[in-house]
Motif scaffolding. Structure first.
Motif, short mmCIF file in Angstrom:
data_model
loop_
_atom_site.label_atom_id
_atom_site.label_comp_id
_atom_site.label_asym_id
_atom_site.label_seq_id
_atom_site.Cartn_x
_atom_site.Cartn_y
_atom_site.Cartn_z
N HIS A 1 -30.87 31.10 41.36
CA HIS A 1 -30.66 29.66 41.16
C HIS A 1 -29.18 29.29 41.24
N TRP A 2 -28.47 29.87 42.21
CA TRP A 2 -27.09 29.49 42.47
C TRP A 2 -27.07 28.12 43.14
N PRO A 3 -25.92 27.46 43.15
CA PRO A 3 -25.80 26.20 43.89
C PRO A 3 -26.05 26.42 45.38
N CYS A 4 -26.58 25.41 46.01
CA CYS A 4 -26.77 25.45 47.46
C CYS A 4 -25.44 25.74 48.13
N GLY A 5 -25.43 26.71 49.03
CA GLY A 5 -24.22 27.07 49.75
C GLY A 5 -23.46 28.25 49.18
N TRP A 6 -23.89 28.79 48.06
CA TRP A 6 -23.19 29.91 47.42
C TRP A 6 -23.75 31.28 47.79
N GLY A 7 -24.85 31.35 48.49
CA GLY A 7 -25.51 32.63 48.71
C GLY A 7 -25.89 32.88 50.15
N ALA A 8 -27.06 33.48 50.32
CA ALA A 8 -27.51 34.00 51.61
C ALA A 8 -28.36 33.02 52.42
N GLU B 1 -41.68 15.14 59.65
CA GLU B 1 -42.14 13.77 59.34
C GLU B 1 -43.48 13.88 58.66
N PRO B 2 -43.65 13.30 57.52
CA PRO B 2 -42.60 12.64 56.75
C PRO B 2 -41.63 13.67 56.18
N ARG B 3 -40.43 13.24 55.90
CA ARG B 3 -39.44 14.15 55.32
C ARG B 3 -39.86 14.51 53.90
N PRO B 4 -39.74 15.79 53.56
CA PRO B 4 -40.16 16.21 52.22
C PRO B 4 -39.19 15.75 51.14
N ILE B 5 -39.68 15.70 49.93
CA ILE B 5 -38.83 15.46 48.76
C ILE B 5 -38.03 16.73 48.52
N LEU B 6 -36.74 16.59 48.29
CA LEU B 6 -35.87 17.73 48.00
C LEU B 6 -35.52 17.72 46.52
N THR B 7 -35.85 18.80 45.84
CA THR B 7 -35.59 18.93 44.42
C THR B 7 -34.58 20.04 44.21
N LEU B 8 -33.44 19.71 43.60
CA LEU B 8 -32.44 20.73 43.29
C LEU B 8 -32.85 21.45 42.01
N GLU B 9 -32.57 22.75 41.95
CA GLU B 9 -32.97 23.56 40.80
C GLU B 9 -31.78 24.29 40.15
N PRO B 10 -30.76 23.55 39.73
CA PRO B 10 -29.65 24.22 39.05
C PRO B 10 -30.06 24.61 37.63
N HIS B 11 -29.48 25.68 37.15
CA HIS B 11 -29.72 26.08 35.76
C HIS B 11 -28.57 25.66 34.86
N ARG B 12 -27.49 25.17 35.46
CA ARG B 12 -26.34 24.66 34.70
C ARG B 12 -25.82 23.41 35.39
N GLU B 13 -25.33 22.46 34.60
CA GLU B 13 -24.87 21.20 35.18
C GLU B 13 -23.79 21.38 36.25
#
Length: 67
Positions: A17-24, A38-50
């Motif tokens: 659960h790293w920030p987007c762009g920090w890993g592989a 289409e339709p574009r999916p809902i994107l849900t971010l999953e951070p564990h820390r603010e």
């Protein structure tokens, strides 16, 4: 149909659960694939820390030009 996608990054060995762009994750590939959906999916971010939420938003803006 792909309706929702939970976004975070990792090192390809564990669900970190790293920030987007920090890993592989290949964010360029994912961004191109999502633009074609289409339709574009809902994107849900999953951070564990603010701070990881803000890092994800900054990185997705840099990678995809969104937010």
């Amino acid at each position: 149909n792909l309706l929702e996608l939970h976004l975070h990054d990792n090192d390809a060995t564990d669900d970190l659960h790293w920030p987007c762009g920090w890993g592989a994750t290949d964010w360029d590939f994912l961004g191109r694939a999502l633009r074609e959906k289409e339709p574009r999916p809902i994107l849900t971010l999953e951070p564990h820390r603010e701070p990881h939420l803000w890092a994800s938003l900054r990185n997705l803006e840099r990678l995809w030009g969104v937010f």
